[in-house]
Design an enzyme around this catalytic site. Structure first.
Site, short mmCIF file in Angstrom:
data_model
loop_
_atom_site.label_atom_id
_atom_site.label_comp_id
_atom_site.label_asym_id
_atom_site.label_seq_id
_atom_site.Cartn_x
_atom_site.Cartn_y
_atom_site.Cartn_z
N CYS A 1 -15.64 -50.62 1.74
CA CYS A 1 -14.32 -50.05 1.47
C CYS A 1 -14.24 -48.66 2.09
O CYS A 1 -15.17 -47.85 1.91
CB CYS A 1 -14.09 -49.96 -0.04
SG CYS A 1 -12.58 -49.08 -0.47
N HIS B 1 -17.19 -58.47 -6.46
CA HIS B 1 -17.77 -59.02 -7.68
C HIS B 1 -16.78 -59.96 -8.37
O HIS B 1 -16.14 -59.62 -9.36
CB HIS B 1 -18.18 -57.88 -8.62
CG HIS B 1 -19.43 -57.19 -8.20
ND1 HIS B 1 -19.74 -55.89 -8.56
CD2 HIS B 1 -20.47 -57.61 -7.44
CE1 HIS B 1 -20.91 -55.57 -8.05
NE2 HIS B 1 -21.37 -56.59 -7.36
N GLU C 1 -22.87 -50.01 -5.16
CA GLU C 1 -22.25 -48.83 -4.54
C GLU C 1 -23.14 -47.60 -4.67
O GLU C 1 -23.26 -46.80 -3.74
CB GLU C 1 -20.88 -48.56 -5.17
CG GLU C 1 -20.16 -47.39 -4.51
CD GLU C 1 -18.86 -47.03 -5.19
OE1 GLU C 1 -18.52 -45.82 -5.20
OE2 GLU C 1 -18.17 -47.93 -5.72
N ASN D 1 -15.50 -51.60 -12.31
CA ASN D 1 -14.13 -51.16 -12.61
C ASN D 1 -13.49 -52.03 -13.68
O ASN D 1 -12.69 -51.55 -14.49
CB ASN D 1 -13.28 -51.11 -11.33
CG ASN D 1 -12.81 -52.46 -10.85
OD1 ASN D 1 -11.76 -52.95 -11.25
ND2 ASN D 1 -13.58 -53.08 -9.97
N SER E 1 -11.24 -56.61 -8.22
CA SER E 1 -11.77 -57.75 -7.45
C SER E 1 -11.38 -59.09 -8.06
O SER E 1 -11.92 -60.13 -7.69
CB SER E 1 -13.30 -57.64 -7.34
OG SER E 1 -13.89 -57.44 -8.60
N HIS F 1 -19.00 -52.90 -1.27
CA HIS F 1 -19.63 -51.84 -2.07
C HIS F 1 -20.39 -50.83 -1.21
O HIS F 1 -20.76 -49.77 -1.69
CB HIS F 1 -20.61 -52.44 -3.08
CG HIS F 1 -20.00 -53.55 -3.88
ND1 HIS F 1 -20.20 -54.89 -3.57
CD2 HIS F 1 -19.18 -53.54 -4.95
CE1 HIS F 1 -19.54 -55.63 -4.44
NE2 HIS F 1 -18.91 -54.84 -5.28
#
Length: 335
Positions: free
Chosen positions: A108, A50, A138, A237, A280, A86
C-alpha cells in the site's frame, strides 16, 4: 389454517465508509491483472490482504500463496510473484533478485510512506520508535527497512513507560497504519511526556481509511445492542473497529468473517445493530449478513455515513494497459 409469527423489528446502522480501502483495492487488482497479463500461476507472498474470501477467490483464478520465496518451484521461476499490501522487509526483494524472480510490489502506498518516514528519521541520525503490534506483517516490513538495532517497537502505554533508549534526546517515531487512533494517541502522549525531543513523522502515519472507519463506528455505536464488524481475526484494522465500537457505547461487539459465524440463538433481545467492515473485507459479505438478518428479523437499514472516500492508487506500470472484464472489476471491488 396456518399461523404466522411476526418477525421482531430491528434497525441496522450501516456504517460508511466501510470495507475495501484504496490500498486493498489496488493490491487485489495487481494480482488479477498479473493473472491476465502473465497467466497462471501467479505467486503471492503472504496473504495479499487479510481476508479468506478474497484469498480463496484469487486462488480460484490461479493465484498460489506462499510464505517464503523458496516455496516457488524452479519450473515456475519465470512467473511473477506479488508482495502483499502489508509491505515486506528490504531483504525480500533482494532475495527475489538473487533468485532471478520477477516481482510486483503491491505494498500500500500509505505503508510505503511510513517506510520512508522511518528511513528519514534514521538518515537524520534518530533512533526510530515504531508504535505497532509485534508480529504483524506491516510491522515486520517496516522494521525490515532499517538496519538491525536502529528501531524499537512499542505497543502500549506500559511499553512506553518501560522504554529506555540509548539517547533519549534523539528519537523519531512512526506508527503502524491500522492502529486505533485513540490508543496510539495515548502511547504517543506518554512517549512525548518522557522524551520531550521526540520527533514526529512529517505526516500522520495512521491511514485515512483506518481513521474514517473508526470515526464512522464511533458515531454509529452509541445505543447499539450489538455491533458487528466484518473482518478476519488476523486483520488489525478490523479488530480495532470492534474495540472502538465497545468504547463508543455498543453493548456488545463481535468480529465475524461470514454470516454463518453469527450465533443467532445467543444474540438475545436486540433492537439496534451496528454494522461495519474492515478495510480488507468485501462488500459481498456485508450484503450476506444483512440478508441473514432480513431472514430472521423485520429489518430496517439506516445508512450511517460520515465521509466519502475518493482515493485511488495506480497499479504497477507494467500492468496499466491491461483491461479487466466487468466480472473481474466486481471481484476487485468486493461485490
Amino acid at each position: 389454517m396456518t399461523s404466522t409469527t411476526a418477525l421482531s423489528p430491528i434497525t441496522i446502522r450501516l456504517c460508511g465508509p466501510r470495507g475495501f480501502c484504496a490500498g486493498v483495492d489496488r493490491a487485489i487488482q495487481i494480482v488479477v491483472l498479473a493473472l491476465k497479463a502473465y497467466g497462471a500461476p501467479v505467486y503471492v507472498r503472504h496473504e495479499i490482504v487479510h481476508n479468506r474470501y478474497v484469498v480463496e477467490g484469487l486462488e480460484a483464478k490461479g493465484a498460489i500463496f506462499v510464505e517464503e520465496l523458496d516455496e516457488i518451484p524452479e519450473e515456475h521461476r519465470a512467473q511473477p510473484v506479488v508482495f502483499s499490501a502489508h509491505g515486506v522487509p528490504k531483504s525480500v526483494p533482494a532475495d527475489a533478485v538473487a533468485r532471478n524472480l520477477f516481482y510486483l510490489d503491491a505494498t500500500c502506498p500509505l505503508v510505503s510512506k511510513v517506510h520512508k518516514q522511518a528511513m528519514r528519521h534514521q538518515r537524520l541520525g534518530r533512533h526510530v520508535v515504531l508504535i505497532g503490534h509485534a508480529g504483524h506483517p506491516e510491522v515486520i516490513g517496516t522494521m525490515g527497512q532499517l538496519p538491525e538495532g536502529s528501531v524499537s517497537l512499542v505497543e502500549t502505554v506500559e511499553d512506553a513507560d518501560a522504554y529506555v533508549p540509548a539517547d533519549p534526546d534523539n528519537l523519531g517515531f512512526v506508527t503502524q497504519t491500522t492502529l486505533s487512533v485513540d490508543d496510539t494517541a495515548g502511547v504517543i502522549a506518554r512517549l512525548k511526556e518522557r522524551f520531550p525531543n521526540l520527533t514526529a513523522p512529517a505526516a500522520d502515519s495512521i491511514c485515512y481509511a483506518t481513521t474514517n472507519r473508526q470515526e464512522a463506528v464511533k458515531q454509529a455505536a452509541p445505543g447499539c445492542d450489538l455491533f458487528l464488524v466484518v473482518g478476519a481475526p488476523n486483520s488489525s484494522n478490523s479488530k480495532r473497529l470492534v474495540e472502538v465500537a465497545l468504547r463508543a457505547g455498543a453493548k456488545k461487539s463481535l468480529l465475524v468473517q461470514r454470516a454463518a459465524e453469527i450465533d443467532w440463538n445467543g444474540l438475545g433481545e436486540i433492537r439496534t445493530v451496528g454494522l461495519s467492515a474492515g478495510a480488507s473485507a468485501p462488500e459481498v459479505i456485508v450484503d450476506e449478513i444483512i440478508e441473514a438478518f432480513r431472514a430472521r428479523y423485520d429489518t430496517t437499514v439506516e445508512l450511517a455515513d460520515t465521509v466519502e472516500e475518493t482515493e485511488n492508487f495506480l497499479v504497477n506500470r507494467e500492468l496499466r494497459n491491461i483491461e479487466l472484464t466487468p466480472a473481474d472489476m466486481a471481484f476487485v471491488n468486493g461485490q
